[in-house]
Write a protein that holds these residues in place. Structure first.
Motif, PDB file in Angstrom:
ATOM      1  N   PRO A   1       0.816  -1.215   0.000  1.00  0.00           N
ATOM      2  CA  PRO A   1       0.000   0.000   0.000  1.00  0.00           C
ATOM      3  C   PRO A   1       0.848   1.263   0.000  1.00  0.00           C
ATOM      4  CG  PRO A   1      -0.826  -1.570   1.619  1.00  0.00           C
ATOM      5  CD  PRO A   1       0.480  -2.114   1.119  1.00  0.00           C
ATOM      6  N   GLY A   2       0.449   2.227  -0.830  1.00  0.00           N
ATOM      7  CA  GLY A   2       1.115   3.518  -0.853  1.00  0.00           C
ATOM      8  C   GLY A   2       2.347   3.612  -1.712  1.00  0.00           C
ATOM      9  N   ILE A   3       2.761   2.509  -2.347  1.00  0.00           N
ATOM     10  CA  ILE A   3       4.022   2.540  -3.084  1.00  0.00           C
ATOM     11  C   ILE A   3       3.944   3.464  -4.302  1.00  0.00           C
ATOM     12  CG2 ILE A   3       3.435   0.478  -4.447  1.00  0.00           C
ATOM     13  CD1 ILE A   3       6.444  -0.200  -4.399  1.00  0.00           C
ATOM     14  N   LEU A   4       2.791   3.519  -4.961  1.00  0.00           N
ATOM     15  CA  LEU A   4       2.664   4.387  -6.133  1.00  0.00           C
ATOM     16  C   LEU A   4       2.900   5.846  -5.744  1.00  0.00           C
ATOM     17  CD1 LEU A   4       1.975   5.048  -9.053  1.00  0.00           C
ATOM     18  CD2 LEU A   4      -0.460   4.953  -8.429  1.00  0.00           C
ATOM     19  N   LEU A   5       2.285   6.276  -4.654  1.00  0.00           N
ATOM     20  CA  LEU A   5       2.463   7.661  -4.220  1.00  0.00           C
ATOM     21  C   LEU A   5       3.915   7.944  -3.866  1.00  0.00           C
ATOM     22  CD1 LEU A   5       1.299  10.409  -3.488  1.00  0.00           C
ATOM     23  CD2 LEU A   5       0.712   9.498  -1.233  1.00  0.00           C
ATOM     24  N   GLU A   6       4.594   6.981  -3.257  1.00  0.00           N
ATOM     25  CA  GLU A   6       5.992   7.171  -2.888  1.00  0.00           C
ATOM     26  C   GLU A   6       6.852   7.410  -4.126  1.00  0.00           C
ATOM     27  OE1 GLU A   6       7.126   3.788  -0.657  1.00  0.00           O
ATOM     28  OE2 GLU A   6       5.893   4.287   1.085  1.00  0.00           O
ATOM     29  N   VAL A   7       6.655   6.591  -5.158  1.00  0.00           N
ATOM     30  CA  VAL A   7       7.455   6.722  -6.372  1.00  0.00           C
ATOM     31  C   VAL A   7       7.171   8.052  -7.052  1.00  0.00           C
ATOM     32  CG1 VAL A   7       7.901   5.754  -8.652  1.00  0.00           C
ATOM     33  CG2 VAL A   7       7.621   4.225  -6.687  1.00  0.00           C
TER      34      VAL A   7
ATOM     35  N   GLN B   1       6.083  10.716  -5.718  1.00  0.00           N
ATOM     36  CA  GLN B   1       6.584  11.812  -4.896  1.00  0.00           C
ATOM     37  C   GLN B   1       8.074  12.043  -5.116  1.00  0.00           C
ATOM     38  OE1 GLN B   1       5.544  11.696  -0.737  1.00  0.00           O
ATOM     39  NE2 GLN B   1       7.349  12.892  -0.208  1.00  0.00           N
ATOM     40  N   VAL B   2       8.847  10.969  -5.248  1.00  0.00           N
ATOM     41  CA  VAL B   2      10.277  11.120  -5.495  1.00  0.00           C
ATOM     42  C   VAL B   2      10.513  11.895  -6.787  1.00  0.00           C
ATOM     43  CG1 VAL B   2      12.387   9.866  -6.102  1.00  0.00           C
ATOM     44  CG2 VAL B   2      10.987   9.102  -4.184  1.00  0.00           C
TER      45      VAL B   2
ATOM     46  N   THR C   1      -3.337  14.042  -7.966  1.00  0.00           N
ATOM     47  CA  THR C   1      -4.435  13.091  -8.120  1.00  0.00           C
ATOM     48  C   THR C   1      -4.146  11.780  -7.389  1.00  0.00           C
ATOM     49  OG1 THR C   1      -3.504  12.432 -10.271  1.00  0.00           O
ATOM     50  CG2 THR C   1      -5.267  14.060 -10.298  1.00  0.00           C
ATOM     51  N   VAL C   2      -2.914  11.276  -7.489  1.00  0.00           N
ATOM     52  CA  VAL C   2      -2.560  10.033  -6.791  1.00  0.00           C
ATOM     53  C   VAL C   2      -2.615  10.234  -5.283  1.00  0.00           C
ATOM     54  CG1 VAL C   2      -0.691   8.388  -6.346  1.00  0.00           C
ATOM     55  CG2 VAL C   2      -1.178   9.115  -8.687  1.00  0.00           C
ATOM     56  N   CYS C   3      -2.180  11.389  -4.806  1.00  0.00           N
ATOM     57  CA  CYS C   3      -2.233  11.702  -3.376  1.00  0.00           C
ATOM     58  C   CYS C   3      -3.673  11.650  -2.874  1.00  0.00           C
ATOM     59  CB  CYS C   3      -1.641  13.087  -3.133  1.00  0.00           C
ATOM     60  SG  CYS C   3      -1.742  13.661  -1.431  1.00  0.00           S
ATOM     61  N   THR C   4      -4.588  12.233  -3.636  1.00  0.00           N
ATOM     62  CA  THR C   4      -5.990  12.276  -3.223  1.00  0.00           C
ATOM     63  C   THR C   4      -6.616  10.891  -3.228  1.00  0.00           C
ATOM     64  OG1 THR C   4      -6.218  14.549  -4.017  1.00  0.00           O
ATOM     65  CG2 THR C   4      -8.251  13.269  -3.766  1.00  0.00           C
ATOM     66  N   LEU C   5      -6.363  10.110  -4.263  1.00  0.00           N
ATOM     67  CA  LEU C   5      -6.896   8.749  -4.308  1.00  0.00           C
ATOM     68  C   LEU C   5      -6.369   7.923  -3.139  1.00  0.00           C
ATOM     69  CD1 LEU C   5      -6.590   8.030  -8.142  1.00  0.00           C
ATOM     70  CD2 LEU C   5      -8.720   8.240  -6.840  1.00  0.00           C
TER      71      LEU C   5
ATOM     72  N   ALA D   1      -8.628  18.661  -5.929  1.00  0.00           N
ATOM     73  CA  ALA D   1      -7.199  18.364  -5.825  1.00  0.00           C
ATOM     74  C   ALA D   1      -6.419  18.979  -6.973  1.00  0.00           C
ATOM     75  CB  ALA D   1      -6.979  16.856  -5.792  1.00  0.00           C
ATOM     76  N   ILE D   2      -7.024  18.983  -8.160  1.00  0.00           N
ATOM     77  CA  ILE D   2      -6.365  19.561  -9.338  1.00  0.00           C
ATOM     78  C   ILE D   2      -6.369  21.080  -9.265  1.00  0.00           C
ATOM     79  CG2 ILE D   2      -6.547  19.808 -11.843  1.00  0.00           C
ATOM     80  CD1 ILE D   2      -7.667  16.929 -11.874  1.00  0.00           C
ATOM     81  N   GLU D   3      -7.469  21.647  -8.793  1.00  0.00           N
ATOM     82  CA  GLU D   3      -7.617  23.100  -8.800  1.00  0.00           C
ATOM     83  C   GLU D   3      -6.811  23.795  -7.707  1.00  0.00           C
ATOM     84  OE1 GLU D   3     -11.794  23.626  -8.436  1.00  0.00           O
ATOM     85  OE2 GLU D   3     -12.241  22.929 -10.461  1.00  0.00           O
ATOM     86  N   ARG D   4      -6.548  23.107  -6.596  1.00  0.00           N
ATOM     87  CA  ARG D   4      -5.875  23.754  -5.468  1.00  0.00           C
ATOM     88  C   ARG D   4      -4.530  24.344  -5.841  1.00  0.00           C
ATOM     89  NH1 ARG D   4      -7.049  18.506  -2.158  1.00  0.00           N
ATOM     90  NH2 ARG D   4      -9.208  18.906  -1.500  1.00  0.00           N
ATOM     91  N   ARG D   5      -3.799  23.646  -6.694  1.00  0.00           N
ATOM     92  CA  ARG D   5      -2.446  24.090  -7.019  1.00  0.00           C
ATOM     93  C   ARG D   5      -2.419  24.973  -8.263  1.00  0.00           C
ATOM     94  NH1 ARG D   5       2.647  21.202  -5.465  1.00  0.00           N
ATOM     95  NH2 ARG D   5       1.491  19.259  -5.260  1.00  0.00           N
ATOM     96  N   VAL D   6      -3.559  25.176  -8.893  1.00  0.00           N
ATOM     97  CA  VAL D   6      -3.609  26.070 -10.046  1.00  0.00           C
ATOM     98  C   VAL D   6      -3.290  27.480  -9.576  1.00  0.00           C
ATOM     99  CG1 VAL D   6      -5.078  27.092 -11.807  1.00  0.00           C
ATOM    100  CG2 VAL D   6      -5.240  24.643 -11.317  1.00  0.00           C
ATOM    101  N   SER D   7      -2.339  28.114 -10.210  1.00  0.00           N
ATOM    102  CA  SER D   7      -1.844  29.415  -9.749  1.00  0.00           C
ATOM    103  C   SER D   7      -2.515  30.537 -10.538  1.00  0.00           C
ATOM    104  CB  SER D   7      -0.320  29.484  -9.906  1.00  0.00           C
ATOM    105  OG  SER D   7       0.279  28.410  -9.234  1.00  0.00           O
TER     106      SER D   7
END
Length: 447
Positions: free
Chosen positions: A48-54, A56-57, A274-278, A327-333
């Motif tokens: 669990p969580g490995i996709l987000l870890e990769v 994130q790196v 998106t991966v973080c939110t899922l 999640a997508i809109e939050r970082r829109v500058s």
């Protein structure tokens, strides 16, 4: 004979290390497979969580992901990413490539600690988390309070979305330059900041947390805004409905998957968001396909709950769609990008944001960093009345702060509506009719 068994809190990490030793991850980096991108393949035992870890790196290295292919059915996990640098070119820096192999490969100490949300003890700074209603001048007021309390902001990230604001700020004591430890002082900081966040709006709550330690800032911002329900639409935002990300969720009953398709304007760190939110919504990504075509990004995820079930109701489907949109809109500058580079000093953030406020500018997003006595702060600002930022106002602000200190970097452009397509048009096509993708040959054909 009595046998007393005790379980260490680190047993999960020890088990994870055992699995890694039995099935060490493999990282293959290829600069020949694709003519315009570096191809990175990661294979390892699934957990669990490995996709987000990769992801994130790669995101922390500021790499641009132009394509991704993900599969984690069964006990094995495989990712293939096409990445470039910020300049759009392949990654040729051996130091970066070696770092990727080190943190993702068999010799890494990549454990579940990266997935955790908690804080680790730190003598360097005190972490402050803030959530509340957004309004013009809020960052200026928060900064002024911290300066008054003799706190120096060494780093911060501030997001605003859907009338809500969230911030993670790292502060030190003005005199000692280290973390603030006095309980009474910490309580005072918390109380005053909470009063500022509440303002005159009693309809939505405000929250302040003061902690010692470090955290994954952007993930915490997602979690904080999610907990604050910024995904609940007010429909009075400035963003036109046609410009919103197009998110669809359908169930594929033959395979017991829910298929999430997202079409939006591309931008850096989109995949992480998106991966973080899922992940934080307790969904498991079994397969995914991400493609960037020009200014637009297409993402497709095959997901289930942790218990193996797909999305169960229309209400859950709507909530998932709204949460991914947020999640997508939050970082829109949105707004004009201003960058400040100067020698750091106590009260700098307070002084700069006060000048913005006095010139009727509101900060929609901010990143504050300090290193080796230098401050590099990025602000996205808008006119508080809703009109475009006047160039004369910016000239006046630059004269006040310093022409060589504050630079105008440009403004965000509105995204074009993305063409609608049938939700049944899955990018994977015949994925489940053939399992030949589980080999390195995929990398050669992926470009």
């Amino acid at each position: 004979m009595d046998i007393n068994m005790s379980f260490s809190p680190n047993m999960d990490d020890e088990y994870e290390k055992l699995i890694r030793r039995m099935n060490p991850p493999r990282v293959v980096i290829d600069n020949e497979a694709c003519k315009n991108a570096t191809v990175i393949q990661v294979d390892s035992a699934n957990r669990p969580g490995i996709l987000l870890e990769v992801v994130q790196v790669l995101t922390d290295l500021n790499l641009i992901i132009t394509k991704a292919y993900i599969s984690s059915d069964g006990g094995w996990f495989m990712d293939v990413f096409n990445v470039t640098g910020q300049d759009g070119n392949k990654i040729m820096d051996d130091e970066i490539l070696d770092y990727i192999k080190k943190v993702l490969g068999p010799d890494s100490c990549f454990t579940s600690s990266l997935r955790s949300v908690g804080f680790k003890p730190s003598d360097d700074h005190t972490a402050i988390e803030l959530t509340g209603s957004d309004r013009p001048g809020l960052l200026s007021e928060v900064s002024a309070v911290l300066t008054h309390l003799k706190c120096n902001v060494v780093s911060a990230e501030v997001w605003t979305h859907n009338t809500r604001a969230a911030a993670v700020m790292h502060v030190t004591d003005e005199e000692t330059g280290s973390a603030i430890t006095d309980p009474e002082r910490l309580t005072r900081i918390k109380e005053l900041l909470c009063n500022v966040l509440k303002g005159s709006n009693k309809s939505r709550g405000a929250k302040t947390m003061v902690l010692h330690g470090v955290t994954l800032t952007t993930r915490r911002l997602h979690q904080m805004m999610f907990a604050d329900r910024d995904y609940e639409r007010t429909y009075d935002e400035g963003l036109d409905e046609k410009q919103r990300p197009n998110v669809e969720v359908v169930n594929w009953y033959d395979k017991d998957y829910s298929v999430v398709t997202i079409r939006s304007k591309d931008r850096p760190k989109l995949l992480f968001d998106t991966v973080c939110t899922l992940t934080d919504m307790q969904y498991v990504v079994f397969h995914a396909n991400i493609v960037v075509e020009g200014p637009e990004a297409y993402q497709e995820y095959y997901i289930r709950h942790l218990d193996g079930s797909p999305v169960n109701s229309d209400a859950e489907r709507e909530r998932l769609m709204h949460c991914l949109e947020a999640a997508i809109e939050r970082r829109v500058s949105e707004g004009l990008k201003l960058e400040l580079c100067t020698t750091d000093r106590v009260g700098l953030l307070s002084d700069v944001t006060r000048i913005f406020r006095e010139n009727s500018l509101t900060v929609t997003r901010a990143e504050v960093t300090t290193k080796d006595g230098k401050a590099v702060n990025t602000f996205y600002v808008q006119d508080s009345s809703g009109y475009p930022v006047d160039s004369k106002t910016i000239d006046s602000i630059r004269q006040t702060i310093g022409q060589t200190i504050l630079h105008v970097k440009g403004s965000s452009k509105e995204s074009k509506p993305v063409a609608q397509e049938s939700p049944t048009r899955f990018l994977f096509g015949g994925l489940f009719r053939s399992r030949s993708f589980v080999n390195f040959g995929l990398v050669r054909s992926y470009s």
